[in-house]
Write a protein that holds these residues in place. Structure first.
Motif, short mmCIF file in Angstrom:
data_model
loop_
_atom_site.label_atom_id
_atom_site.label_comp_id
_atom_site.label_asym_id
_atom_site.label_seq_id
_atom_site.Cartn_x
_atom_site.Cartn_y
_atom_site.Cartn_z
N ASP A 1 -25.67 34.31 10.48
CA ASP A 1 -25.61 32.86 10.31
C ASP A 1 -26.17 32.13 11.54
O ASP A 1 -26.87 31.13 11.40
CB ASP A 1 -24.20 32.39 9.95
CG ASP A 1 -23.14 32.79 10.95
OD1 ASP A 1 -23.19 33.91 11.47
OD2 ASP A 1 -22.25 31.96 11.21
N GLN B 1 -24.73 29.27 5.70
CA GLN B 1 -23.40 29.00 5.16
C GLN B 1 -22.97 30.13 4.23
O GLN B 1 -21.85 30.62 4.30
CB GLN B 1 -23.38 27.67 4.40
CG GLN B 1 -23.57 26.46 5.26
CD GLN B 1 -23.71 25.21 4.41
OE1 GLN B 1 -23.02 25.02 3.42
NE2 GLN B 1 -24.61 24.32 4.81
N GLU B 2 -23.86 30.51 3.36
CA GLU B 2 -23.53 31.52 2.35
C GLU B 2 -23.32 32.90 2.95
O GLU B 2 -22.39 33.60 2.59
CB GLU B 2 -24.61 31.56 1.26
CG GLU B 2 -24.28 32.46 0.11
CD GLU B 2 -23.00 32.10 -0.65
OE1 GLU B 2 -22.46 33.00 -1.31
OE2 GLU B 2 -22.54 30.95 -0.56
N ARG C 1 -19.87 33.37 4.54
CA ARG C 1 -18.65 33.34 3.74
C ARG C 1 -18.68 34.17 2.47
O ARG C 1 -17.66 34.31 1.79
CB ARG C 1 -18.34 31.90 3.37
CG ARG C 1 -19.37 31.34 2.40
CD ARG C 1 -19.07 29.94 2.02
NE ARG C 1 -20.08 29.48 1.07
CZ ARG C 1 -20.37 28.23 0.88
NH1 ARG C 1 -19.73 27.30 1.55
NH2 ARG C 1 -21.27 27.89 0.00
N ALA C 2 -19.80 34.72 2.11
CA ALA C 2 -19.97 35.36 0.80
C ALA C 2 -18.93 36.44 0.52
O ALA C 2 -18.29 36.44 -0.53
CB ALA C 2 -21.38 35.92 0.66
N ARG D 1 -17.67 27.79 -2.80
CA ARG D 1 -19.11 28.03 -2.77
C ARG D 1 -19.91 26.76 -2.47
O ARG D 1 -21.14 26.80 -2.42
CB ARG D 1 -19.57 28.63 -4.09
CG ARG D 1 -19.14 30.06 -4.29
CD ARG D 1 -19.51 30.54 -5.69
NE ARG D 1 -19.18 31.92 -5.88
CZ ARG D 1 -17.98 32.39 -6.24
NH1 ARG D 1 -16.98 31.54 -6.44
NH2 ARG D 1 -17.76 33.68 -6.38
N LEU E 1 -21.97 24.01 -0.93
CA LEU E 1 -22.89 24.00 0.20
C LEU E 1 -22.98 22.59 0.76
O LEU E 1 -22.92 21.61 0.02
CB LEU E 1 -24.27 24.48 -0.24
CG LEU E 1 -24.35 25.91 -0.75
CD1 LEU E 1 -25.70 26.18 -1.37
CD2 LEU E 1 -24.06 26.89 0.36
#
Length: 148
Positions: free
Chosen positions: A6, A46-47, A50-51, A141, A143
């Protein structure tokens, strides 16, 4: 210190936004592309951060719901729900977690259809719990688009 994915993506977006975009002519078609790449890098950052967390928590929530639902009068879904409730995520690779999530969601759709077709109190409560899992998943989820 090893930079995280990230942080690398944010660094890339920052470099594009502060060093490359300002040097591009305003009339350049590539200017829009550069802005889009920078924005996508921020969204990916971001994804990627945290995914796995989102998927692990959502898979656990769905499995817990299945365990409770298997005790309700859900007819032909009872065995599938009970079996899915005791599954576990094989590892924390996002691809593995997403595959498990897809399987769980397919059964969740069937359960949701069954709950919405019934008017009994248990079905109304189950429908509500399903919507809460779906709502939480959407919130998790979400964004945040950067301003550019």
């Amino acid at each position: 210190m090893k930079p995280t994915m990230d942080h690398l993506l944010i660094s890339m977006a920052t470099t594009i936004g502060t060093k490359i975009i300002p040097e591009m002519p305003e009339t350049s078609y590539a200017l829009g592309d550069a802005k889009m790449v920078a924005a996508l890098a921020v969204l990916l950052a971001q994804e990627v951060d945290r995914a796995a967390d989102v998927l692990v928590r959502e898979n656990a929530a769905i499995r817990a719901l299945f365990a409770r639902a298997a005790e309700m009068p859900v007819g032909p879904l009872r065995a599938q729900l009970a079996q899915a409730a005791v599954t576990t995520d094989a590892n924390l690779r996002v691809s593995v977690l997403e595959a498990a999530n897809a399987e769980l969601r397919a059964l969740l759709i069937d359960l949701h259809a069954l709950a919405e077709a019934r008017e009994a109190n248990w079905a109304v409560r189950l429908d509500y719990r399903i919507w809460m899992i779906l709502k939480q998943g959407a919130q998790d989820r979400m964004l945040v688009l950067p301003s550019m």
